[in-house]
Design a protein around this motif. Structure first.
Motif, mmCIF file in Angstrom:
data_model
loop_
_atom_site.group_PDB
_atom_site.id
_atom_site.type_symbol
_atom_site.label_atom_id
_atom_site.label_comp_id
_atom_site.label_asym_id
_atom_site.label_seq_id
_atom_site.Cartn_x
_atom_site.Cartn_y
_atom_site.Cartn_z
ATOM 1 N N ALA A 1 4.454 14.277 -4.181
ATOM 2 C CA ALA A 1 5.097 15.463 -3.601
ATOM 3 C C ALA A 1 4.592 15.736 -2.190
ATOM 4 N N GLU A 2 3.316 15.492 -1.940
ATOM 5 C CA GLU A 2 2.779 15.721 -0.599
ATOM 6 C C GLU A 2 3.434 14.771 0.404
ATOM 7 N N ALA A 3 3.578 13.507 0.038
ATOM 8 C CA ALA A 3 4.209 12.547 0.948
ATOM 9 C C ALA A 3 5.653 12.951 1.235
ATOM 10 N N VAL A 4 6.379 13.352 0.197
ATOM 11 C CA VAL A 4 7.786 13.714 0.378
ATOM 12 C C VAL A 4 7.919 14.972 1.232
ATOM 13 N N GLN A 5 7.069 15.962 1.015
ATOM 14 C CA GLN A 5 7.163 17.202 1.785
ATOM 15 C C GLN A 5 6.801 16.976 3.250
ATOM 16 N N ARG A 6 5.822 16.131 3.493
ATOM 17 C CA ARG A 6 5.501 15.802 4.887
ATOM 18 C C ARG A 6 6.674 15.072 5.546
ATOM 19 N N GLY A 7 7.282 14.147 4.813
ATOM 20 C CA GLY A 7 8.445 13.463 5.352
ATOM 21 C C GLY A 7 9.591 14.414 5.622
ATOM 22 N N ALA A 8 9.814 15.384 4.740
ATOM 23 C CA ALA A 8 10.886 16.360 4.942
ATOM 24 C C ALA A 8 10.633 17.193 6.192
ATOM 25 N N LEU A 9 9.373 17.521 6.460
ATOM 26 C CA LEU A 9 9.052 18.289 7.661
ATOM 27 C C LEU A 9 9.336 17.470 8.916
ATOM 28 N N LEU A 10 8.907 16.217 8.939
ATOM 29 C CA LEU A 10 9.175 15.363 10.103
ATOM 30 C C LEU A 10 10.674 15.121 10.281
ATOM 31 N N LEU A 11 11.402 14.998 9.169
ATOM 32 C CA LEU A 11 12.849 14.812 9.255
ATOM 33 C C LEU A 11 13.509 16.035 9.885
ATOM 34 N N ALA A 12 13.093 17.223 9.472
ATOM 35 C CA ALA A 12 13.661 18.443 10.041
ATOM 36 C C ALA A 12 13.334 18.566 11.525
ATOM 37 N N LYS B 1 0.821 -1.209 0.000
ATOM 38 C CA LYS B 1 0.000 0.000 0.000
ATOM 39 C C LYS B 1 0.856 1.261 0.000
ATOM 40 N N PRO B 2 0.342 2.335 -0.589
ATOM 41 C CA PRO B 2 1.037 3.620 -0.470
ATOM 42 C C PRO B 2 0.993 4.115 0.973
ATOM 43 N N VAL B 3 1.938 4.967 1.333
ATOM 44 C CA VAL B 3 2.016 5.488 2.693
ATOM 45 C C VAL B 3 2.056 7.000 2.649
ATOM 46 N N GLN B 4 1.723 7.575 3.783
ATOM 47 C CA GLN B 4 1.685 9.032 3.899
ATOM 48 C C GLN B 4 2.108 9.431 5.308
ATOM 49 N N PRO B 5 3.169 10.243 5.467
ATOM 50 C CA PRO B 5 3.540 10.718 6.809
ATOM 51 C C PRO B 5 2.441 11.599 7.402
ATOM 52 N N LEU B 6 2.314 11.525 8.703
ATOM 53 C CA LEU B 6 1.349 12.375 9.388
ATOM 54 C C LEU B 6 1.828 13.826 9.340
ATOM 55 N N LEU B 7 0.888 14.744 9.232
ATOM 56 C CA LEU B 7 1.218 16.170 9.141
ATOM 57 C C LEU B 7 0.969 16.827 10.490
ATOM 58 N N PRO B 8 2.019 17.366 11.153
ATOM 59 C CA PRO B 8 1.821 18.059 12.434
ATOM 60 C C PRO B 8 0.884 19.257 12.253
ATOM 61 N N GLN C 1 21.437 25.751 13.664
ATOM 62 C CA GLN C 1 20.141 26.128 14.226
ATOM 63 C C GLN C 1 19.413 27.114 13.315
ATOM 64 N N ASP C 2 20.155 28.080 12.765
ATOM 65 C CA ASP C 2 19.531 29.044 11.842
ATOM 66 C C ASP C 2 19.010 28.337 10.589
ATOM 67 N N LYS C 3 19.826 27.425 10.054
ATOM 68 C CA LYS C 3 19.396 26.694 8.859
ATOM 69 C C LYS C 3 18.190 25.807 9.161
ATOM 70 N N LEU C 4 18.159 25.244 10.365
ATOM 71 C CA LEU C 4 17.053 24.357 10.711
ATOM 72 C C LEU C 4 15.746 25.140 10.815
ATOM 73 N N ARG C 5 15.796 26.333 11.398
ATOM 74 C CA ARG C 5 14.573 27.154 11.458
ATOM 75 C C ARG C 5 14.029 27.397 10.049
ATOM 76 N N LEU C 6 14.927 27.747 9.137
ATOM 77 C CA LEU C 6 14.504 27.991 7.757
ATOM 78 C C LEU C 6 14.005 26.708 7.103
ATOM 79 N N GLN C 7 14.697 25.607 7.355
ATOM 80 C CA GLN C 7 14.305 24.325 6.767
ATOM 81 C C GLN C 7 12.918 23.909 7.225
ATOM 82 N N VAL C 8 12.631 24.082 8.514
ATOM 83 C CA VAL C 8 11.307 23.724 9.037
ATOM 84 C C VAL C 8 10.242 24.615 8.417
#
Length: 476
Positions: free
Chosen positions: A442-453, A263-270, A370-377
């Protein structure tokens, strides 16, 4: 010999049997299984585990310097050196007055005082067997040992955080690879749907051509369009093969063994405000935690460098056995303490400067991260929200294009619409469906990128998702 249709049938049957025997059975894996396999064999994880093991070894080594050291040794030696031989005899408690030339001394002859004692100066070959046990006890070394132990603990925690970060990055890579396979499967369905529609247009165009409603060029245009859709199907299948190859390498899948994803998967969105997510990221991101521990290790390094200015206090005790044979040894012991203070040493100032510079570098690296992480999030949070809106928009666009194309086809079948308009509408519908597939990925990847950050990307935060609805809508 077989001829004609019989021979052809036999060849087809043989090929089918060989193909069925050689085809490897496909095994379906879900996302969590893929992550588990990747964590076991991926080179990045192996390197992170090795770094953690190295850091644990450094802690054990630093802790060992706090404990007493016990050494044992055995030696056998022979010498005719006068001083060495006399020392051997003393350690064996075998020295006599004759060793000082007592037999050569004549009290009635004053000149005897000027004689050189032969036994002392020319002792001949002499040997010694020595056994020694020595205990060294560190008492105070200016804080150097404790500083190195604190450094080792900080680097261990940094390595553990690095291991967590490596796991999360690998989970993100598996997410991208896994969902790219899902997206490729959906793209194949879209392409096949377009191919089916194109075949239907060719059939309809041929009927209208036979009735004299269309000209031959319209029918040929429909044929060209079908060829394009067939090429699109082949391209989609190639993309799926590439995506499966990427996933197989990532998880260490055996070569030659078929792989199918479930099945496809989707990270949860905070759902917290951006400012809260940034604060959580600064507290939980494993990369930031690792840099904080590296800064602590650099601060402990200053304590280590400062120890060069402090006195060092150590104690020792040893027990020795020396004899001219293995079974005949005289025991002796030594107990002592030592205080050393390096009062003047210009080199230690450079060590202090270097330690302080390392701390400044660690502070700068932490602040930059820390500065880069704020921007990344912030960027990942906005991109994830935008991706969710894009999915909704693409869903509506597909519904609108399906209905529009249905009407265009009806007009075409009644001779009031050109083949150009029909094919143009179908191309737009195919594009909308492809964009919907890309939007889901793209939605799955962007949600994953947010959780990773945020430092919270783990399989528990990634849930099963509904398949991309490419089969919905009007049937062609």
């Amino acid at each position: 010999m077989f001829e004609g249709p019989c021979k052809k049938s036999l060849l087809l049957l043989t090929a089918a049997i060989v193909g069925s025997l050689s085809a490897a059975p496909a095994m379906a894996l879900d996302f969590k299984q893929c992550v588990t396999l990747a964590l076991k064999q991926n080179p990045q994880m192996l390197a992170a585990k090795a770094q953690q093991a190295e850091a644990k070894g450094a802690v054990s080594e630093a802790r060992g310097h706090l404990l007493p050291k016990l050494k044992a040794s055995f030696s056998a030696s022979q010498s005719n050196n006068a001083l060495t031989v006399f020392g051997m005899k003393l350690s064996q408690r075998q020295a006599t007055f004759n060793d000082f030339g007592a037999s050569q001394f004549n009290p009635s002859n004053p000149n005897s005082l000027g004689l050189a004692p032969a036994g002392l100066n020319l002792p001949g070959n002499y040997h010694n067997y020595g056994t020694k046990v020595q205990l060294e006890i560190p008492i105070w070394n200016g804080g150097e040992i404790w500083g190195r132990l604190n450094q080792a603990h900080a680097m261990l925690e940094a390595a553990q955080s690095g291991n967590i970060l490596a796991r999360q990055k690998l989970t993100f890579a598996v997410l991208q690879a896994y969902d790219s396979v899902i997206a490729a499967d959906s793209a194949i369905q879209v392409a096949q749907k377009a191919e089916k529609a194109a075949a239907s247009y060719v059939k309809t165009s041929k009927l209208l051509l036979d009735k004299g409603v269309l000209v031959k060029s319209d029918w040929l245009a429909a044929e060209v369009n079908r060829e394009k859709t067939q090429l699109a199907v082949q391209n989609a299948e190639n993309n799926r093969a590439n995506a499966l190859e990427n996933l197989s390498i990532l998880i260490g899948w055996p070569e030659g063994k078929n792989l199918v994803v479930e099945k496809p998967v989707q990270p949860l969105l905070p759902d917290h405000p951006l400012a809260d997510l940034q604060r959580e990221a600064l507290a939980d991101n494993a990369g930031i935690v690792a840099l904080q521990q590296q800064l602590k290790a650099a601060q402990d390094g200053i304590q280590v460098a400062r120890a060069a200015y402090m006195p060092h206090v150590n104690a020792m005790a040893n027990q020795e056995w020396n004899g001219s044979s293995l079974g005949n040894a005289a025991p002796s012991y030594t107990i002592g303490g030592e205080v050393t203070w390096n009062v003047l040493d210009f080199a230690r100032g450079g060590g202090m400067d270097r330690a302080q510079a390392k701390r400044e570098q660690a502070m700068a690296a932490l602040q930059e991260a820390q500065d880069k992480l704020r921007l990344q999030v912030a960027e990942a949070w906005r991109s994830a929200r935008e991706a969710a809106l894009r999915v909704k928009m693409r869903q509506l666009a597909v519904q609108q294009m399906e209905e529009s194309q249905r009407l265009v086809r009806l007009r075409y079948e009644n001779g009031v619409e050109t083949i150009t308009g029909l094919l143009h509408g179908q191309a737009e519908l195919d594009q909308s469906r492809a964009e919907l597939v890309s939007a889901y990925y793209a939605e799955a990847v962007q949600r994953g990128a947010l959780l990773l950050a945020m430092g919270k990307l783990n399989p528990q935060e990634i849930v099963d998702a509904a398949p991309v609805p490419v089969e919905e809508g009007v049937q062609q």
